[in-house]
Design a protein around this motif. Sequence first.
Motif, short mmCIF file in Angstrom:
data_model
loop_
_atom_site.label_atom_id
_atom_site.label_comp_id
_atom_site.label_asym_id
_atom_site.label_seq_id
_atom_site.Cartn_x
_atom_site.Cartn_y
_atom_site.Cartn_z
N VAL A 77 0.84 -1.20 0.00
CA VAL A 77 0.00 0.00 0.00
C VAL A 77 0.88 1.25 0.00
O VAL A 77 0.59 2.23 -0.71
CB VAL A 77 -0.96 -0.01 1.21
N VAL A 78 1.93 1.25 0.78
CA VAL A 78 2.82 2.40 0.84
C VAL A 78 3.45 2.67 -0.52
O VAL A 78 3.51 3.81 -1.00
CB VAL A 78 3.91 2.18 1.91
N ALA A 79 3.91 1.61 -1.17
CA ALA A 79 4.54 1.76 -2.49
C ALA A 79 3.54 2.23 -3.53
O ALA A 79 3.84 3.09 -4.36
CB ALA A 79 5.17 0.44 -2.92
N ALA A 80 2.32 1.69 -3.49
CA ALA A 80 1.28 2.08 -4.45
C ALA A 80 0.88 3.53 -4.24
O ALA A 80 0.62 4.26 -5.21
CB ALA A 80 0.07 1.17 -4.32
N THR A 184 -16.59 4.26 -3.79
CA THR A 184 -15.36 4.84 -4.32
C THR A 184 -15.66 5.34 -5.72
O THR A 184 -16.25 4.62 -6.52
CB THR A 184 -14.21 3.81 -4.39
N LEU A 185 -15.27 6.57 -6.01
CA LEU A 185 -15.58 7.15 -7.32
C LEU A 185 -14.56 8.23 -7.67
O LEU A 185 -14.13 8.98 -6.81
CB LEU A 185 -16.98 7.77 -7.32
N ARG A 194 -4.75 8.53 -11.65
CA ARG A 194 -4.58 7.55 -10.56
C ARG A 194 -5.16 8.04 -9.23
O ARG A 194 -4.65 7.73 -8.15
CB ARG A 194 -3.12 7.14 -10.40
N LEU A 195 -6.25 8.79 -9.34
CA LEU A 195 -6.87 9.30 -8.12
C LEU A 195 -7.57 8.20 -7.34
O LEU A 195 -7.65 8.26 -6.11
CB LEU A 195 -7.86 10.42 -8.46
N GLY A 196 -8.08 7.18 -8.04
CA GLY A 196 -8.70 6.06 -7.35
C GLY A 196 -7.69 5.37 -6.45
O GLY A 196 -7.97 5.07 -5.28
N ILE A 231 -7.17 -1.83 -9.22
CA ILE A 231 -6.62 -1.18 -8.03
C ILE A 231 -6.69 -2.13 -6.84
O ILE A 231 -5.70 -2.32 -6.11
CB ILE A 231 -7.39 0.12 -7.73
N ASN A 232 -7.85 -2.73 -6.63
CA ASN A 232 -8.01 -3.65 -5.50
C ASN A 232 -7.02 -4.80 -5.57
O ASN A 232 -6.40 -5.18 -4.57
CB ASN A 232 -9.44 -4.20 -5.47
N GLU A 233 -6.89 -5.39 -6.75
CA GLU A 233 -5.98 -6.53 -6.90
C GLU A 233 -4.53 -6.13 -6.64
O GLU A 233 -3.78 -6.88 -6.00
CB GLU A 233 -6.14 -7.11 -8.31
N THR A 234 -4.15 -4.96 -7.10
CA THR A 234 -2.78 -4.48 -6.85
C THR A 234 -2.52 -4.32 -5.36
O THR A 234 -1.42 -4.63 -4.87
CB THR A 234 -2.56 -3.13 -7.57
N LEU A 235 -3.51 -3.86 -4.63
CA LEU A 235 -3.35 -3.61 -3.20
C LEU A 235 -3.44 -4.88 -2.36
O LEU A 235 -3.07 -4.85 -1.17
CB LEU A 235 -4.40 -2.61 -2.72
#
Length: 251
Positions: A77-80, A184-185, A194-196, A231-235
Amino acid sequence: GTAGFDLAERTARELGRTVMQTFAEHPAASGEHLASPTGFGRIPRDHTARFLEGRGYVLGQVERKSVFDLHADASVVVAAAAAAAEFAVGYEVVQWEYPTPEEFTLDYAWMKSRMSTDTPVGDMEVDEEVWDADRVRRMEQRYLDSGERVLVTAARHVASGRLCAFNELASRTDPTLASSQMDTLVLSEHRGHRLGMLVKCAGLRRWRELVPDSPRLLTFNAEENRPMLSINETLGFTPAAYIGAWRRDLE
């Protein structure tokens, strides 16, 4: 189930309604599956699906229920968050817990209204919602009265001063239970920065501090909503179940 649906459909007709919609969780299973008409996702043709088909309902969309381990290593999360910040030039993060500060209320209401028009709905019917400051206050009061906490993380466009993206995290009355990631929107005119990812990461990092005993976070997304699912999968969110959105047009 039959008696309940009979009552609901009869009442809908009496009120002049023409569309019935319902959502059902379909646990993973082998055997025959039904594909979403959107081309994204599928569900088992289980007893619930067969019951709904028997009443004339058709599958209109598939949603994914995802889980995030709040006690996992936070380095991803910190890196993302750092990577997202490099793209979000000209934007800043603001956060608050309910009640919403007066300066953000109208922008927050506008973004809540866009949830009904700017998110994928498949073959389901969704009316455009109208939100104003009074509706925001009524909603917030329900959470406050119940003892639940809600954190809103938003992105503000620095040049205009307007909010343009947001994420909501909510606790249960018992903070040791699973939390919920709600709306989330990113407003359409501000997408591509990349605001999401920015608001989700900031929310997750703050949530660990506010509700440290909550073990996990639950959220739901349409299977065709690939930008948000990516986004969810990356996190580190993982699929937990699939939800069928069902629709019947009344005769």
